[in-house]
Write a protein that holds these residues in place. Structure first.
Motif, mmCIF file in Angstrom:
data_model
loop_
_atom_site.group_PDB
_atom_site.id
_atom_site.type_symbol
_atom_site.label_atom_id
_atom_site.label_comp_id
_atom_site.label_asym_id
_atom_site.label_seq_id
_atom_site.Cartn_x
_atom_site.Cartn_y
_atom_site.Cartn_z
ATOM 1 N N ILE A 66 0.819 -1.209 0.000
ATOM 2 C CA ILE A 66 0.000 0.000 0.000
ATOM 3 C C ILE A 66 0.855 1.262 0.000
ATOM 4 O O ILE A 66 0.500 2.270 -0.631
ATOM 5 C CB ILE A 66 -0.972 -0.015 1.206
ATOM 6 C CG1 ILE A 66 -2.104 -1.000 0.929
ATOM 7 C CG2 ILE A 66 -1.548 1.361 1.452
ATOM 8 C CD1 ILE A 66 -2.917 -0.682 -0.316
ATOM 9 N N ARG A 100 -12.236 -4.253 -3.387
ATOM 10 C CA ARG A 100 -11.643 -5.210 -2.461
ATOM 11 C C ARG A 100 -12.690 -6.152 -1.891
ATOM 12 O O ARG A 100 -13.887 -5.910 -1.970
ATOM 13 C CB ARG A 100 -10.987 -4.469 -1.292
ATOM 14 C CG ARG A 100 -11.999 -3.651 -0.485
ATOM 15 C CD ARG A 100 -11.415 -3.095 0.793
ATOM 16 N NE ARG A 100 -12.370 -2.225 1.490
ATOM 17 C CZ ARG A 100 -13.346 -2.664 2.265
ATOM 18 N NH1 ARG A 100 -13.522 -3.958 2.454
ATOM 19 N NH2 ARG A 100 -14.170 -1.809 2.854
ATOM 20 N N LYS A 109 -6.310 -1.969 4.612
ATOM 21 C CA LYS A 109 -5.431 -1.367 3.612
ATOM 22 C C LYS A 109 -6.062 -0.115 3.011
ATOM 23 O O LYS A 109 -5.367 0.857 2.686
ATOM 24 C CB LYS A 109 -5.117 -2.374 2.508
ATOM 25 C CG LYS A 109 -4.242 -3.525 2.945
ATOM 26 C CD LYS A 109 -3.922 -4.435 1.770
ATOM 27 C CE LYS A 109 -3.047 -5.600 2.182
ATOM 28 N NZ LYS A 109 -2.751 -6.485 1.025
ATOM 29 N N MET A 141 -7.475 -4.815 -4.812
ATOM 30 C CA MET A 141 -6.680 -5.469 -3.770
ATOM 31 C C MET A 141 -7.499 -6.568 -3.095
ATOM 32 O O MET A 141 -8.668 -6.389 -2.759
ATOM 33 C CB MET A 141 -6.212 -4.454 -2.727
ATOM 34 C CG MET A 141 -7.335 -3.753 -1.978
ATOM 35 S SD MET A 141 -6.762 -2.658 -0.652
ATOM 36 C CE MET A 141 -6.124 -1.285 -1.576
ATOM 37 N N ASP A 142 -6.897 -7.735 -2.943
ATOM 38 C CA ASP A 142 -7.524 -8.859 -2.234
ATOM 39 C C ASP A 142 -8.938 -9.125 -2.745
ATOM 40 O O ASP A 142 -9.839 -9.429 -1.963
ATOM 41 C CB ASP A 142 -7.566 -8.581 -0.720
ATOM 42 C CG ASP A 142 -6.181 -8.337 -0.151
ATOM 43 O OD1 ASP A 142 -5.232 -8.975 -0.632
ATOM 44 O OD2 ASP A 142 -6.052 -7.513 0.773
ATOM 45 N N GLU A 148 -1.573 -5.895 -5.469
ATOM 46 C CA GLU A 148 -2.433 -4.756 -5.779
ATOM 47 C C GLU A 148 -2.175 -4.293 -7.216
ATOM 48 O O GLU A 148 -1.046 -4.350 -7.710
ATOM 49 C CB GLU A 148 -2.181 -3.590 -4.819
ATOM 50 C CG GLU A 148 -2.593 -3.848 -3.381
ATOM 51 C CD GLU A 148 -1.491 -4.470 -2.558
ATOM 52 O OE1 GLU A 148 -0.447 -4.832 -3.158
ATOM 53 O OE2 GLU A 148 -1.656 -4.622 -1.338
#
Length: 358
Positions: free
Chosen positions: A249, A272, A278, A307-308, A346
């Motif tokens: 991040i 996400r 984050k 992200m994720d 990411e």
């Protein structure tokens, strides 16, 4: 506990092939502690089908008799009286396929285990929605377990773990489900009081001071081991563009700050799954940019960070001006340019204005 617990959607997760075992055997399993809160979150993302239940009892080992057509990935954590739990108390293990088998799980691996009656949250994860599984008996026992003194010593030397809820302040060591700091503090005061009473008038001050100082030094020596480990780990990770559970991040924020022009009100949409840990860090690092996973900013956002995220994708297209993609992630369905991919996974996209969309 002899009630039958049928969990029709209990599924296999991130598993290796394991053999079926007969019901006449009791398979002893030593679970592993999670190395970060992120592993539980990631398991939930990758295994959207899951089921949870609570079990309660007193003992070092839990015996589970069950049946399952597929291996089961299991996470267990002791619950506090208010229903909360400490993320780093989670243990995980795999239940193999069986027509009817019994496993013995060592619960003392978790620093949250105590000698008292406890309630445990048990979560089973998997990908195959057609898997059927059932618990036919659950009981607690101390048979075959080590002594409580050995368990307490193992808890004391269990490594600290960074989690989103303790990013800049470690939780401290826990022994038998109780803060070791509190235990050591009480013992130190009691010993100091005894020394004050029994020591001679000439030596009582020195004796009491040493009694108070030595335990503190020993505790700091124990912490220094983890501090050195964290320092080495974080230094090595940062060289690869990662910082513990914050991932990359900080690198995403560096790029966004470079792209932002003075006076611009940059808007960043975060696509996400899981927690907003984050996302909040990115918001802090890029202030005054607006950073959010709110669906309302998706149509007008300047950038998107993936992200994720478990399910998302993009389709590549080529225009006269530049190569673009059609990004579909969460509430985003827009033309975009892929700007950067970061070591922790990411991905940063520049979202094109509406007139540039196909």
């Amino acid at each position: 506990m002899n009630n039958r617990h049928t969990l029709g959607t209990l599924l296999s997760g991130i598993l290796l092939a394991v053999p079926t075992f007969a019901h006449a055997q009791t398979l002893r399993i030593t679970p592993s502690l999670i190395d970060s809160a992120h592993s539980v979150e990631q398991a939930l993302i990758e295994n959207p089908s899951h089921a949870s239940t609570t079990i309660e009892g007193q003992g070092k080992v839990v015996l589970i008799t069950y049946q399952s057509s597929e291996p089961l990935e299991v996470y267990m954590v002791p619950l506090e009286q208010n229903g909360n739990y400490t993320p780093t108390d989670y243990v995980r293990f795999t239940l193999p396929t069986t027509d009817e088998g019994t496993v013995a799980i060592d619960l003392t691996i978790s620093p949250g285990w105590s000698t008292k009656n406890q309630k445990w949250l048990l979560t089973l994860l998997g990908k195959d929605k057609n898997t059927g599984a059932a618990f036919t008996d659950i009981s607690f026992t101390n048979d075959g377990a080590g002594s409580t003194a050995i368990v307490a010593l193992r808890h004391l030397f269990t490594e600290e773990v960074y989690t989103p809820s303790s990013y800049h302040a470690l939780r401290g060591y826990r022994v038998l489900g109780t803060s070791f700091t509190i235990i050591l503090g009480i013992l130190t005061l009691v010993v100091a009081l005894v020394c004050f009473i029994v020591a001679g008038k000439k030596n009582y001050r020195t004796t009491v001071i040493l009694t108070l100082v030595i335990p503190s030094l020993l505790y700091q020596a124990r912490f220094a081991v983890d501090l050195l480990r964290f320092s080495l780990q974080h230094t090595q990770e940062y060289a690869r563009g990662i910082y513990d559970e914050a991932g990359s991040i900080h690198a995403v924020a560096d790029v966004l700050r470079t792209l932002a022009k003075p006076g611009d009100k940059t808007t960043v949409y975060v696509c996400r799954d899981g927690t907003n840990f984050k996302e909040k860090l990115l918001r802090y690092f890029t202030y005054p940019a607006r950073v959010s996973s709110d669906a309302n900013i998706a149509p007008t956002a300047d950038y998107a960070v993936v992200m994720d995220k478990f399910k998302w994708g993009f389709e590549t297209s080529v225009t006269k001006e530049a190569s673009t993609v059609r990004l579909k992630c969460g509430d985003i369905d827009r033309e975009a340019k892929k700007l950067s991919t970061f070591p922790d996974g990411e991905i940063l996209f520049q979202l094109l204005p509406s007139q540039a969309r196909s």
